[in-house]
Design a protein around this motif. Sequence first.
Motif: not given
Length: 435
Positions: A350-373
């Motif tokens: 359940x925690x991993x599902x939340x993590x994945x959703x939050x990361x997906x949302x975050x990465x859409x908001x800041x698309x300029x992040x590198x893969x390492x970041x």
Amino acid sequence: MEIFSTGFNYKTAPVEIREKLAITESNYQSILEKLNSLDNVYEICVISTCNRVEFYGVFDGDESLKYEILKVLSQYSSIPINILEKHVFFYTGRDAIRHIFRVSSSLDSMVIGEPQIVCQFKESFSLAKEYKAVRHILTRLFDKALNVSKKIRTSTGISKKAVSISYAAALLARKIFGDLKDKSVLVIGAGEMAELAAKHLSSMGVKHIFVSNRTFERAVELAEKVNGSAIRFDKILEFLPEVDIVIVSTGATQPILKKEDIKKAVKNKREPLFIIDISVPRNVEDDVNKIEGVYLYNIDDLKSIVNSNIEERKIEAQRAELIVEDEVEKFIKWLNTQKVNPLITQIRDYADQLREKQLERLFKQIPYLTEKEKENIDLAFRSLINKLLHRPTMYIKDKASKEGNDLYIKIIEEMFSSKWDLRNKKQEKESVRED
């Protein structure tokens, strides 16, 4: 899932029953596979020695399993189920674990403290593992059982002044004759028990030891160890008039010494002949006892000798029993924590599902992040989740390890149940409205 132990031993079944149930190397796999294929068995191991035929395993808690096992054994041994039922024991849970620990520590042996059971225990587990009949729980249980055995042997005096069935046989010989220095012995068999008996008799000062075995080379090897002489297996009857004591310990499934053969062999023998059969199945016909001047003892006859030689171990055995009880409690706690592993997995998922959703949302908001970041942010999220869930996980395991805490577990299970996901409920309502 629950642990069980069932079967037959020298306390519950006479030798006539045990010898028919004895499981040899040639049929071990067949019996194991039949038992392992039973619907309510998850893991199983078979241990078969001269004093016991027992089965240890993990099942779904349905005690009809006892009857299913008896059906398999009845087909194998040709002993009716109603007869087997009179002699079988069936333990579950704490009682089963305690029994297994007592067996591995030789507290349940005819001779308390005898060392052979440890090797037999290891061999049984290795075979079950080879045939993929044991997995996580039995592996942990057997490891713990062997650790308990080692702890008892090193912290108590239970294994001092070692005695065994082989030693009891040698003691019986000395009890019968007193001084053995002018007595000759024929040992039939060259296995572990036969070797131990030969060594004990040699240490008691017998005049000479003859050794016979189907494989003559093995007879020669054992004879050299005890400064004796090897004889061919087909010459056994010819040597009976020359000896006073015969120790029989082979793996034969049928009698190798029969009444009529012995009667002819000792017809002109003046001195009595004592035969001690420590084989299971028995290797000497019962009727041999009816021959004048011939006295036959089997493994069950050794019980009184064994009992008289374990008195000094009783105090040490009491200390060992306390160790067993302590280790049983520890294992029960571990076993209980295993039951909540699916719940802990559910929470972490359940925690991993939340993590994945939050990361997906975050990465859409800041698309300029590198893969390492992105990878570093993901690692930070994972670390945070692990730290947040560590204390609840320990709490759940602690509650599970103690009896009477089922309510706590149920509350946590319900807390993380999907029915409390209000967002999903809202979506379901909206979907119903649209329909």
